[in-house]
Write a protein that holds these residues in place. Structure first.
Motif, mmCIF file in Angstrom:
data_model
loop_
_atom_site.group_PDB
_atom_site.id
_atom_site.type_symbol
_atom_site.label_atom_id
_atom_site.label_comp_id
_atom_site.label_asym_id
_atom_site.label_seq_id
_atom_site.Cartn_x
_atom_site.Cartn_y
_atom_site.Cartn_z
ATOM 1 N N ARG A 258 -7.092 2.978 -3.204
ATOM 2 C CA ARG A 258 -7.518 3.346 -1.850
ATOM 3 C C ARG A 258 -7.866 4.833 -1.756
ATOM 4 N N SER B 200 -2.528 1.578 -3.671
ATOM 5 C CA SER B 200 -2.575 2.845 -2.940
ATOM 6 C C SER B 200 -3.425 3.861 -3.687
ATOM 7 N N VAL C 89 -14.056 -2.247 -2.096
ATOM 8 C CA VAL C 89 -14.079 -0.790 -2.192
ATOM 9 C C VAL C 89 -15.519 -0.329 -2.285
ATOM 10 N N PHE D 130 -12.186 1.265 1.938
ATOM 11 C CA PHE D 130 -11.232 0.346 1.312
ATOM 12 C C PHE D 130 -10.846 -0.694 2.340
ATOM 13 N N ASP D 131 -10.972 -1.957 1.977
ATOM 14 C CA ASP D 131 -10.578 -3.036 2.877
ATOM 15 C C ASP D 131 -9.781 -4.058 2.081
ATOM 16 N N LEU E 262 0.815 -1.224 0.000
ATOM 17 C CA LEU E 262 0.000 0.000 0.000
ATOM 18 C C LEU E 262 0.847 1.273 0.000
#
Length: 138
Positions: free
Chosen positions: A113, A110, A133, A119-120, A95
């Motif tokens: 996100r 990234s 998302v 975001f998971d 990330l």
């Protein structure tokens, strides 16, 4: 595809480049039906495109599930990408802006996100990856 309603889920297998396009089109349809702004539609579709490509390239294929969601009086679109590939051994590193495990720019996870509201990411080396998302209508 008919107009999606809350709880309606559309699954797109991702095993080819054509499926990446189908995943992107599905997310766009859901975003339009939920009346996301054009800017938010573009952000969600861009994130979904990156994640679908990652599912294909790094996960060896998988699937995307897209659904309309409701929370606190708001409506949104959730897209979940899953694969059974090699997984991500270091989530923090993955990330980090600029980091890439391949030849890309290192903006996939990234960047995705930053483009969405929720975001998971869940992944372990050897057991695949799941990324969820959500973008909420304003």
């Amino acid at each position: 595809m008919n107009a999606p309603a809350a709880g309606d889920e559309h699954t797109v297998p991702i095993v080819s480049n054509d499926d990446v396009v189908r995943a992107r089109q599905t997310v766009r349809t859901y975003a339009q039906q939920c009346r996301l702004s054009l800017v938010d539609q573009t952000k969600l579709v861009t994130a979904a495109s990156e994640l679908a490509r990652n599912t294909l390239v790094y996960g060896g294929g998988g699937l995307m599930r897209c659904t309309v969601v409701h929370r606190d009086g708001r409506t949104g679109v959730r897209a979940v990408f899953e694969d059974t590939g090699p997984g991500i051994p270091d989530l923090d590193l993955a990330l980090t802006d600029g980091w890439t495990s391949g030849g890309g720019l290192g903006l996939g996870l990234s960047g995705a996100r930053r483009l969405v509201d929720d975001f998971d990411l869940a992944s372990e080396a050897g057991s695949g990856t799941k990324v969820s998302v959500t973008k909420w209508a304003r």
